[in-house]
Design a protein around this motif. Structure first.
Motif, PDB file in Angstrom:
ATOM      1  N   ALA A 349      46.708  47.543  30.576  1.00 28.58           N
ATOM      2  CA  ALA A 349      45.147  47.610  30.052  1.00 28.58           C
ATOM      3  C   ALA A 349      44.517  46.980  29.793  1.00 28.58           C
ATOM      4  O   ALA A 349      43.051  46.698  30.778  1.00 28.58           O
ATOM      5  N   LEU A 350      44.425  45.966  28.976  1.00 22.97           N
ATOM      6  CA  LEU A 350      44.395  45.354  28.591  1.00 22.97           C
ATOM      7  C   LEU A 350      43.632  44.074  28.914  1.00 22.97           C
ATOM      8  O   LEU A 350      42.824  43.186  28.888  1.00 22.97           O
ATOM      9  N   ALA A 351      45.232  43.706  29.716  1.00 23.85           N
ATOM     10  CA  ALA A 351      45.096  42.659  30.735  1.00 23.85           C
ATOM     11  C   ALA A 351      43.634  42.895  31.933  1.00 23.85           C
ATOM     12  O   ALA A 351      42.949  41.584  31.950  1.00 23.85           O
ATOM     13  N   ALA A 352      43.916  43.782  31.855  1.00 25.07           N
ATOM     14  CA  ALA A 352      42.696  44.060  33.119  1.00 25.07           C
ATOM     15  C   ALA A 352      41.098  44.019  32.834  1.00 25.07           C
ATOM     16  O   ALA A 352      40.749  43.470  33.448  1.00 25.07           O
ATOM     17  N   LEU A 353      41.260  44.712  31.398  1.00 24.32           N
ATOM     18  CA  LEU A 353      39.328  43.836  31.015  1.00 24.32           C
ATOM     19  C   LEU A 353      39.434  42.895  30.627  1.00 24.32           C
ATOM     20  O   LEU A 353      38.586  42.330  30.758  1.00 24.32           O
ATOM     21  N   LEU A 354      40.331  42.182  29.795  1.00 22.25           N
ATOM     22  CA  LEU A 354      40.129  40.976  29.711  1.00 22.25           C
ATOM     23  C   LEU A 354      40.068  39.560  30.898  1.00 22.25           C
ATOM     24  O   LEU A 354      39.307  39.123  31.523  1.00 22.25           O
ATOM     25  N   HIS A 355      40.355  40.112  31.946  1.00 18.13           N
ATOM     26  CA  HIS A 355      40.712  39.391  33.489  1.00 18.13           C
ATOM     27  C   HIS A 355      38.882  39.825  33.634  1.00 18.13           C
ATOM     28  O   HIS A 355      38.149  38.964  34.160  1.00 18.13           O
ATOM     29  N   ARG A 356      38.874  40.983  33.999  1.00 19.45           N
ATOM     30  CA  ARG A 356      37.329  41.199  34.635  1.00 19.45           C
ATOM     31  C   ARG A 356      36.010  41.060  33.901  1.00 19.45           C
ATOM     32  O   ARG A 356      35.100  40.552  34.797  1.00 19.45           O
ATOM     33  N   TYR A 357      36.371  41.256  32.482  1.00 23.25           N
ATOM     34  CA  TYR A 357      34.606  40.807  31.807  1.00 23.25           C
ATOM     35  C   TYR A 357      34.736  39.524  30.729  1.00 23.25           C
ATOM     36  O   TYR A 357      33.721  38.877  30.514  1.00 23.25           O
ATOM     37  N   VAL A 358      36.337  38.626  30.991  1.00 27.32           N
ATOM     38  CA  VAL A 358      36.087  37.335  30.539  1.00 27.32           C
ATOM     39  C   VAL A 358      36.278  37.063  31.633  1.00 27.32           C
ATOM     40  O   VAL A 358      35.898  35.535  31.764  1.00 27.32           O
ATOM     41  N   GLU A 359      37.618  36.331  32.154  1.00 31.67           N
ATOM     42  CA  GLU A 359      38.286  35.708  32.866  1.00 31.67           C
ATOM     43  C   GLU A 359      37.529  35.517  34.510  1.00 31.67           C
ATOM     44  O   GLU A 359      36.648  34.179  34.490  1.00 31.67           O
ATOM     45  N   GLN A 360      36.851  36.099  34.941  1.00 32.92           N
ATOM     46  CA  GLN A 360      36.465  36.661  35.859  1.00 32.92           C
ATOM     47  C   GLN A 360      34.586  35.703  36.005  1.00 32.92           C
ATOM     48  O   GLN A 360      34.605  35.373  36.655  1.00 32.92           O
ATOM     49  N   PRO A 361      34.420  36.042  35.157  1.00 39.44           N
ATOM     50  CA  PRO A 361      32.692  35.360  34.443  1.00 39.44           C
ATOM     51  C   PRO A 361      32.853  34.153  34.170  1.00 39.44           C
ATOM     52  O   PRO A 361      31.810  33.446  34.580  1.00 39.44           O
ATOM     53  N   SER A 362      33.980  33.871  33.260  1.00 38.85           N
ATOM     54  CA  SER A 362      34.205  32.410  33.278  1.00 38.85           C
ATOM     55  C   SER A 362      34.451  31.607  34.305  1.00 38.85           C
ATOM     56  O   SER A 362      33.738  30.718  35.025  1.00 38.85           O
ATOM     57  N   ILE A 363      35.584  32.276  35.417  1.00 33.47           N
ATOM     58  CA  ILE A 363      35.558  31.159  36.377  1.00 33.47           C
ATOM     59  C   ILE A 363      34.636  30.895  36.882  1.00 33.47           C
ATOM     60  O   ILE A 363      33.882  29.957  37.412  1.00 33.47           O
TER      61      ILE A 363
END
Length: 389
Positions: A349-363
């Motif tokens: 659950a937390l990985a999905a949030l980190l991916h959606r709101y931090v990793e993808q915007p950073s990329i």
């Protein structure tokens, strides 16, 4: 008219059914991340009345560190394929560095700060070294001093490999891997020999003469990146030679070798006993996908997309839950399974949030930065009269 020999003329080819998405690598990356999560969770299924559970714990679950070898080989392959030897040609050094920095750094920085603030306080210098992807001390190889977020030790190796690739792209373009190979040969063999040290195969051994960065560069684990990059080079040059029969044989042999490497008596980390089977498995999967013999489930691809976030999030989740339920009886299998299930659910659950709101915007921000750099470069070339009509 002369005709080709039957063995050649009728040999099935994979070229017309090729796949360039490499979803199999995404799936393998997701598997490696989950394996590391299971390993770090401390899951132990030993039970006096069920010997098979004890064997499973000792020879499978407790071997989850193999996931790091898989990660390193995958990184070497993907970086070489995407940025150097793949169909799109070599990236410019600036594009390469921006893409890798925005991909690697922001999620790691965030989780390092959160972990050190809430769960594992560290000194300011230790935190800054962690954020700079620098090893902290020439002790406890191959970790060389745990960073604020302890899994970050492997990211120090990643950053080192990225720096070598950027240097190679700067000096040699599409032949960048030759420089990477030369530098890693120098750091792991020539420099230790020059200092009078024995060339080490064991990643857990230390060089007394080395600084932390030198010790990391001399560690044989860095050669797993080179192994992956070399496999990417082979794939780029010779994938047209693959046949369905060869792909099936390669997968069967590599899968068997990997399973043996996991359950067999081998060191915790080892280029030959761990890295080579991981590289073989990667090539087996890629060959099957290239020949359209492997359909990767969407859930496996999605897990691969989340793999970096899973890797970053799970230490905090595991430490937090273990502190909360530490009063429970850890020897009861039911407690172990329940705790693992909770850890896995929260991590996902937390990985999905980190991916959606931090990793993808950073990329996405990295891509915008590259576009801005490209536009600025063209504008300046036009002003200076260097732009081609």
């Amino acid at each position: 008219m002369a005709t080709a020999p039957p063995s050649r003329r009728h040999r099935p080819s994979c070229v017309s059914r090729s796949s360039s998405s490499l979803q199999s690598i995404q799936a393998l990356r997701g598997f490696a991340a989950l394996y590391v999560v299971a390993f770090h969770s401390g899951l132990a299924l030993a039970h006096a009345d069920i010997p098979a559970l004890a064997w499973l714990t000792t020879h499978v679950i407790k071997r989850g560190h193999v996931g790091v070898d898989v990660f390193f080989v995958i990184s070497g392959f993907i970086i070489a394929w995407v940025a150097i030897v793949g169909p799109k040609g070599p990236e410019t050094p600036s594009t390469f560095l921006v893409k890798r920095t925005f991909r690697l750094a922001p999620p790691y920085w965030l989780m390092s700060v959160l972990h050190s603030t809430w769960l594992n306080p560290v000194s300011t210098s230790a935190l800054l070294s962690s954020l700079a992807f620098l090893p902290q001390a020439n002790v406890d190889a191959p970790y060389f001093g745990y960073p604020a977020l302890y899994v970050g030790w492997s990211l120090n190796y990643e950053a080192f490999f990225y720096a070598l690739c950027a240097l190679g792209l700067t000096l040699f373009g599409r032949r960048a891997l030759w420089l990477v190979a030369l530098v890693l040969f120098t750091t792991t063999i020539i420099v230790p020999f020059w200092h009078g040290s024995v060339v080490l195969r064991n990643p857990e051994a230390l060089h007394a003469w080395a600084t932390p960065v030198q010790a990391m560069a001399a560690n044989p684990l860095v050669l797993e990146f080179l192994l992956g990059a070399g496999l990417a080079w082979l794939y780029a040059k010779h994938r047209h030679r693959l046949t369905p029969a060869l792909a099936r044989v390669l997968l069967a042999v590599s899968l068997g070798a990997f399973i043996i490497s996991v359950i067999g008596p081998a060191p915790k980390f080892d280029l030959l006993a761990r890295g080579l089977p991981a590289g073989a498995l990667l090539m087996g999967l890629v060959a099957m996908e290239y020949c359209s013999l492997l359909r990767v489930p969407r859930v496996a691809v999605r897990l691969g997309e989340l793999s970096y976030a899973l890797y970053l999030v799970h230490p905090s989740v595991i430490e937090a839950t273990h502190r909360l339920v530490g009063v429970l009886a850890p020897e009861w299998i039911g407690t172990q399974l329940l705790l693992f299930a909770v850890n896995l659910a929260l991590t996902l659950a937390l990985a999905a949030l980190l991916h959606r709101y931090v990793e993808q915007p950073s990329i996405a921000l990295g891509r915008k930065t590259i576009d801005w750099m490209h536009d600025t470069r063209h504008a300046w070339r036009a002003r200076l009269g260097l732009q081609k009509p």
